[in-house]
Write an enzyme that holds these catalytic residues in place. Sequence first.
Site, mmCIF file in Angstrom:
data_model
loop_
_atom_site.group_PDB
_atom_site.id
_atom_site.type_symbol
_atom_site.label_atom_id
_atom_site.label_comp_id
_atom_site.label_asym_id
_atom_site.label_seq_id
_atom_site.Cartn_x
_atom_site.Cartn_y
_atom_site.Cartn_z
ATOM 1 N N ASP A 156 9.838 57.157 17.440
ATOM 2 C CA ASP A 156 10.803 56.723 18.443
ATOM 3 C C ASP A 156 10.114 56.338 19.747
ATOM 4 O O ASP A 156 9.181 57.001 20.203
ATOM 5 C CB ASP A 156 11.804 57.855 18.698
ATOM 6 C CG ASP A 156 12.908 57.455 19.652
ATOM 7 O OD1 ASP A 156 13.761 56.653 19.240
ATOM 8 O OD2 ASP A 156 12.896 57.920 20.803
ATOM 9 N N GLU A 198 9.647 52.238 15.977
ATOM 10 C CA GLU A 198 10.901 51.889 16.624
ATOM 11 C C GLU A 198 10.537 51.211 17.941
ATOM 12 O O GLU A 198 10.482 51.829 18.996
ATOM 13 C CB GLU A 198 11.755 53.134 16.860
ATOM 14 C CG GLU A 198 13.181 52.832 17.306
ATOM 15 C CD GLU A 198 13.377 52.873 18.811
ATOM 16 O OE1 GLU A 198 14.394 52.342 19.288
ATOM 17 O OE2 GLU A 198 12.515 53.419 19.520
ATOM 18 N N ARG A 235 27.925 53.983 22.525
ATOM 19 C CA ARG A 235 27.243 53.999 21.225
ATOM 20 C C ARG A 235 27.930 54.933 20.237
ATOM 21 O O ARG A 235 27.751 54.799 19.013
ATOM 22 C CB ARG A 235 25.781 54.412 21.401
ATOM 23 C CG ARG A 235 24.928 53.379 22.114
ATOM 24 C CD ARG A 235 23.497 53.849 22.276
ATOM 25 N NE ARG A 235 23.419 55.061 23.077
ATOM 26 C CZ ARG A 235 22.304 55.757 23.270
ATOM 27 N NH1 ARG A 235 21.177 55.363 22.706
ATOM 28 N NH2 ARG A 235 22.311 56.843 24.014
ATOM 29 N N HIS A 274 8.798 61.620 24.452
ATOM 30 C CA HIS A 274 9.323 62.631 25.362
ATOM 31 C C HIS A 274 9.795 63.874 24.615
ATOM 32 O O HIS A 274 9.986 63.845 23.392
ATOM 33 C CB HIS A 274 10.480 62.059 26.184
ATOM 34 C CG HIS A 274 11.518 61.354 25.355
ATOM 35 N ND1 HIS A 274 11.528 59.985 25.178
ATOM 36 C CD2 HIS A 274 12.565 61.823 24.636
ATOM 37 C CE1 HIS A 274 12.543 59.641 24.398
ATOM 38 N NE2 HIS A 274 13.183 60.747 24.051
ATOM 39 N N HIS A 299 22.552 53.274 14.850
ATOM 40 C CA HIS A 299 23.206 54.184 15.796
ATOM 41 C C HIS A 299 23.132 53.670 17.228
ATOM 42 O O HIS A 299 23.848 54.158 18.107
ATOM 43 C CB HIS A 299 22.561 55.564 15.721
ATOM 44 C CG HIS A 299 21.149 55.575 16.218
ATOM 45 N ND1 HIS A 299 20.106 55.009 15.518
ATOM 46 C CD2 HIS A 299 20.603 56.062 17.366
ATOM 47 C CE1 HIS A 299 18.987 55.154 16.196
ATOM 48 N NE2 HIS A 299 19.263 55.790 17.325
ATOM 49 N N ASP A 300 22.258 52.687 17.495
ATOM 50 C CA ASP A 300 22.070 52.142 18.835
ATOM 51 C C ASP A 300 22.841 50.833 19.003
ATOM 52 O O ASP A 300 23.416 50.296 18.053
ATOM 53 C CB ASP A 300 20.584 51.904 19.105
ATOM 54 C CG ASP A 300 19.949 53.061 19.874
ATOM 55 O OD1 ASP A 300 20.674 53.762 20.607
ATOM 56 O OD2 ASP A 300 18.732 53.261 19.747
#
Length: 613
Positions: free
Chosen positions: A268, A310, A498, A168, A377-378
């Site tokens: 990603d 990812e 998060r 995206h 980070h997630d």
Amino acid sequence: MLAVLPDQLRLQALPRLAAYEPVLRRLLAGLYGGQPDFDAWLGDLMASLGELYAARPAALRALDEQRAAQPEWFLSQRMLGYCAYVQNFGGDLNGVAERIPYLQEMGVSYLHLLPFLRARQGENDGGFAVSNFDEVEPALGTNADLLALTTQLREAGISLCSDFILNHVADDHAWAVAAKAGDEQARAMFLVYPDREMPDRYERTLGQVFPQVAPGNFVPVEEMGGWVWSTFYPYQWDLNYANPAVFAAMAATLLRLANRGIEVFRLDSTAFLWKREGTNSMNQPEAHQILQALRAIVDIVAPGVLLKAEAIVPTRELPAYLGSADARECHIAYHSSLMAAGWLALSEQGTGVLREVIRNTPGLPPAATWLSYVRCHDDIGWNVLRAEAAADGQEPNARLARAARFFAGADGSYAAGAAFQSTDPNAAHGSNGMAASLVGLQTAVSDEARELAMRRLLLLHGLALSFGALPVLYMGDELAMENDYTYLHRPQHAMDSRWLQRPQFDRARWKGRDYAGTSAGRMYQSLIRLVRVRRQHDELAASAPRTLLEDAPDGMLALARGERFLTLMNFSGQPQTYALPGRWTDCLDGSILEGALTLAPYTMHWLERGATA
């Protein structure tokens, strides 16, 4: 097709071209061969690749040749990654450059900087809503700063990894702006529907990534006269990869970034690239064809570059992202199941699911590896473990929901985490928090509790370092940094827990890293010791054989690496005993061990067969 290529590419890259051009053509024909202008489009694509190859700096071409001659270079036990946000770690790109000596001190050879390209104004999902792939986010520096950083990192033996958001773009990206203004070619870069008929049909089988704050998978856009597919947040518009123009543009964008010295791309949201009615529109065959085509392009133009998938999916769906010897895909894939299973083992004080994940971890094609990690980070997504959590007959949702509650601090748990994207306390929601907070360091009120928390933190890192993968440390974990609650005071972040695990680098802890009397110093020194021991043992390379030893008690994991190395880990709060087969040397303290070995709670041993003099 060779005739359309510039002489430079045809002559200098001819061996690679001969090997991978037929592969690329086959893949693209499978995706776009039905287009009436396919041959002309393919010719334009190859010409673009030639121009990008011609623009590739000499230093990077030299690195390409070196790595093409040693394709397993990144499988070495000397590889170590580090992941950080630019703004948190160094303030900006120049600040990151100033921390290169610290990275070298730790033995880091791979630096993943989370999104640093120009992001959407306002809310931008932590930089994952990209407005311009060709510009650095102004607050973080300039394109010149990026080029300087990649040069300095390369000279220090460190490969820079960048996120490349394939699925995206932001709703203020040039394509989106043009589409809203009525440009039909730009509109075709997205998936747009005039009414709710098709979105409703798709929604019957689609999941939701952010059900609390961004329910549904489509957003109404008045200027577009309809609904735009937006899997993640409403301001992140999914790209239409059924349109060959999208593929060509994104491939060229990746190569332009590679020409600036980025050596690894974290691709990603790879699971979401292709949409199909009646499915969850994840892991579709065409998504793999897209990734394989990108790999063929990299193999031709920039073989020194690595692609990392990812794809946070169950273990059985992971191998496809690494491809095979005959269908090369990504070089690296996150082993999210291993990460989640390590945390589950702590919450259950048993290794049943962790062992099942290791049993289910398949062999890999040549020159490919897993990426192992403790935190990122997630959130910790528990649903990747559903199959393994059911293997012993337990109900998986209830089992994983217990783990989610545990790490949210329920039922007297030592963890100080937070639930993610769920209003149902019985759901297997994601878990957020810094590793040190999740293992109990934040809630510890006694020396004994702090000791056990530190052991748990080191135990999980020991698993990531010894499993057989490319291990990546998350910024702050090496200093036992705890949760950052300041996000609650920022309206644009307050609904997203998060941000607990996205703190500013703690300079005070960093300055005290050589003092073992603090949790920061103890963690740092213990972890770096593991890293240095790992570098000395070929058996801990990513490609070395891995054997799960089934004779360990339930609370323990026994993992052999090759013929001479053994990792023993106690995930239980009780001592665990294991009968050693023969005589061993403890790699961490040099002691000689044989017979029955008892491990204290949450401790581990790295053992080498045989005794030293």
